[in-house]
Design a protein around this motif. Structure first.
Motif, PDB file in Angstrom:
ATOM      1  N   GLY A   1      10.042   3.152   8.147  1.00  0.00           N
ATOM      2  CA  GLY A   1       8.979   2.491   7.717  1.00  0.00           C
ATOM      3  C   GLY A   1       8.053   2.846   6.426  1.00  0.00           C
ATOM      4  O   GLY A   1       7.664   2.134   5.796  1.00  0.00           O
ATOM      5  N   CYS A   2       8.195   4.298   6.018  1.00  0.00           N
ATOM      6  CA  CYS A   2       7.444   4.722   4.806  1.00  0.00           C
ATOM      7  C   CYS A   2       8.411   4.385   3.602  1.00  0.00           C
ATOM      8  O   CYS A   2       7.850   3.957   2.852  1.00  0.00           O
ATOM      9  CB  CYS A   2       7.623   6.372   4.933  1.00  0.00           C
ATOM     10  N   VAL A   3       9.672   4.212   3.730  1.00  0.00           N
ATOM     11  CA  VAL A   3      10.390   3.752   2.672  1.00  0.00           C
ATOM     12  C   VAL A   3      10.159   1.896   2.417  1.00  0.00           C
ATOM     13  O   VAL A   3      10.145   1.631   1.136  1.00  0.00           O
ATOM     14  CB  VAL A   3      12.064   3.740   2.953  1.00  0.00           C
ATOM     15  N   PHE A   4      10.026   1.387   3.582  1.00  0.00           N
ATOM     16  CA  PHE A   4       9.575   0.042   3.375  1.00  0.00           C
ATOM     17  C   PHE A   4       8.469  -0.225   2.963  1.00  0.00           C
ATOM     18  O   PHE A   4       8.165  -1.060   1.900  1.00  0.00           O
ATOM     19  CB  PHE A   4       9.630  -0.393   5.018  1.00  0.00           C
ATOM     20  N   GLY A   5       7.379   0.567   3.251  1.00  0.00           N
ATOM     21  CA  GLY A   5       6.067   0.377   2.609  1.00  0.00           C
ATOM     22  C   GLY A   5       6.011   0.690   1.065  1.00  0.00           C
ATOM     23  O   GLY A   5       5.374   0.062   0.129  1.00  0.00           O
ATOM     24  N   GLU A   6       7.014   1.844   0.643  1.00  0.00           N
ATOM     25  CA  GLU A   6       6.998   1.963  -0.822  1.00  0.00           C
ATOM     26  C   GLU A   6       7.704   0.920  -1.543  1.00  0.00           C
ATOM     27  O   GLU A   6       7.328   0.865  -2.713  1.00  0.00           O
ATOM     28  CB  GLU A   6       7.833   3.331  -0.768  1.00  0.00           C
ATOM     29  N   MET A   7       8.658   0.206  -0.873  1.00  0.00           N
ATOM     30  CA  MET A   7       9.277  -0.862  -1.660  1.00  0.00           C
ATOM     31  C   MET A   7       8.574  -1.839  -1.823  1.00  0.00           C
ATOM     32  O   MET A   7       8.418  -2.474  -2.808  1.00  0.00           O
ATOM     33  CB  MET A   7      10.471  -1.048  -0.924  1.00  0.00           C
ATOM     34  N   LEU A   8       7.428  -2.067  -1.005  1.00  0.00           N
ATOM     35  CA  LEU A   8       6.545  -3.238  -1.060  1.00  0.00           C
ATOM     36  C   LEU A   8       5.438  -3.040  -1.950  1.00  0.00           C
ATOM     37  O   LEU A   8       4.942  -3.658  -2.856  1.00  0.00           O
ATOM     38  CB  LEU A   8       5.850  -3.524   0.328  1.00  0.00           C
ATOM     39  N   LYS A   9       5.093  -1.563  -1.931  1.00  0.00           N
ATOM     40  CA  LYS A   9       3.884  -1.232  -2.749  1.00  0.00           C
ATOM     41  C   LYS A   9       4.389  -0.823  -4.152  1.00  0.00           C
ATOM     42  O   LYS A   9       3.661  -0.864  -5.100  1.00  0.00           O
ATOM     43  CB  LYS A   9       3.008  -0.082  -1.815  1.00  0.00           C
ATOM     44  N   GLY A  10       5.562  -0.159  -4.239  1.00  0.00           N
ATOM     45  CA  GLY A  10       6.218   0.207  -5.551  1.00  0.00           C
ATOM     46  C   GLY A  10       5.628   1.729  -5.730  1.00  0.00           C
ATOM     47  O   GLY A  10       5.929   2.428  -6.675  1.00  0.00           O
ATOM     48  N   SER A  11       5.216   2.558  -4.609  1.00  0.00           N
ATOM     49  CA  SER A  11       5.013   3.903  -4.798  1.00  0.00           C
ATOM     50  C   SER A  11       4.781   4.361  -3.545  1.00  0.00           C
ATOM     51  O   SER A  11       4.548   3.707  -2.352  1.00  0.00           O
ATOM     52  CB  SER A  11       3.519   4.284  -5.716  1.00  0.00           C
TER      53      SER A  11
END
Length: 307
Positions: free
Chosen positions: A232-242
């Motif tokens: 989930g954290c990786v998913f959010g990072e891909m969406l946000k860019g950081s």
């Protein structure tokens, strides 16, 4: 872009059917050569350091194939190979999946770059694990400001991550690291992995920003749900860019988690992220459930890796 009719990945059916509909080539039974001499390989530039050793780019002289060589560092030769290395070798030899890194060979010998010597100034032999060479580390791509993933690309990487994770969880293995080669994601670095039944708190092994709340709360027994939080954290990072949860300490990390998990809305995050970043691990989506989520079956569909 492939259509749902052309790709078994894009047909929404129970996950067990998806798995068994995949072409045979998608789950190769990789051949483990055995044990070679290190002189069979040319050792080139250092790529980085793994859990317990240095990683170099190399070439197999006979086939001219580019590989990654992980030299196992033995800080005390009298104690033998580190248990983390033995554990990773054992795990990798039993796994075979498109989205899991495969161990293709072991090599032993003394190379010119190894300055490891004993009391008599004699070079000590080195042991190498040989892997396919991967173009990128996903963390490196995420940190690169020039790399911007499209929604279709994010879906493609997430599907691969979940499929590889589902396979590992079926074998009761928790994962750790991600690599990328021409759009094909592979889960790697099993030096700190263990069969699930042996998993207990022996020190946190997940980088704080991706650490599930139960780990931060010092839970002594945990399961595959910790992987789903990290995904989930990786998913959010891909969406946000950081990175989305940059805690400066364990307590700060928990504070950020509790603030975030009470606020996500459909406008902020896709439904799938809301199913992964759930504080109670018993209510967190499994890889099985996540793969069958509507997110992967709505436009834009997961990208074609050829693109």
């Amino acid at each position: 872009m492939v259509s749902p009719q052309d790709s078994p990945y894009l047909v929404k059916t129970p996950l067990t059917q998806i798995v068994y509909k995949l072409p045979v080539t998608e789950y190769p039974n990789h051949k483990f050569i055995g044990c070679s001499d290190i002189i069979d390989y040319e050792i080139h530039n250092k790529l980085g350091e793994g859990t317990f050793g240095e990683v170099h780019k190399g070439i197999h002289k006979k086939t001219n194939k580019v590989v990654a060589l992980k030299r196992i560092l033995m800080h005390n030769e009298k104690e033998g190979i580190p248990i983390t290395a033995i554990r990773e070798i054992k795990i990798l030899k039993m796994l075979s999946h498109t989205n899991v890194i495969n161990l293709i060979d072991m090599a032993i010998g003394v190379d010119e770059s190894n300055s490891n010597t004993d009391a008599n100034n004699e070079a000590q032999p080195s042991i190498y694990m040989i892997f396919p060479y991967m173009d990128h580390d996903l963390a490196g791509l995420l940190e690169n400001p020039k790399v911007k993933f499209t929604e279709a690309q994010i879906k493609w990487y997430m599907k691969q991550l979940l499929e590889g994770t589902f396979y590992l969880h079926q074998h009761k293995i928790l994962h750790r690291d991600l690599k990328d080669n021409k759009g094909v994601l592979k889960i790697g670095d099993f030096g700190l992995s263990r069969p699930l039944q042996e998993k207990s708190l022996t020190g946190c092994v997940v980088t704080r920003w991706y650490r599930a709340p139960e780990l931060l709360l010092k839970e002594r027994r945990y399961d595959t749900a910790i992987d789903m939080w990290a995904i989930g954290c990786v998913f959010g990072e891909m969406l946000k860019g950081s990175p989305i949860l940059r805690g400066r300490s364990d307590q700060d990390q928990l504070d950020l988690i509790f603030k975030l998990c009470g606020t996500p809305t459909e406008e902020d995050w896709p439904d799938l992220l809301d199913k992964l970043l759930v504080c109670n691990p018993q209510n967190r989506a499994t890889a099985f459930a996540a793969l069958d989520h509507d997110y992967f079956f709505t436009e834009p569909l997961p990208a074609d890796p050829k693109e």
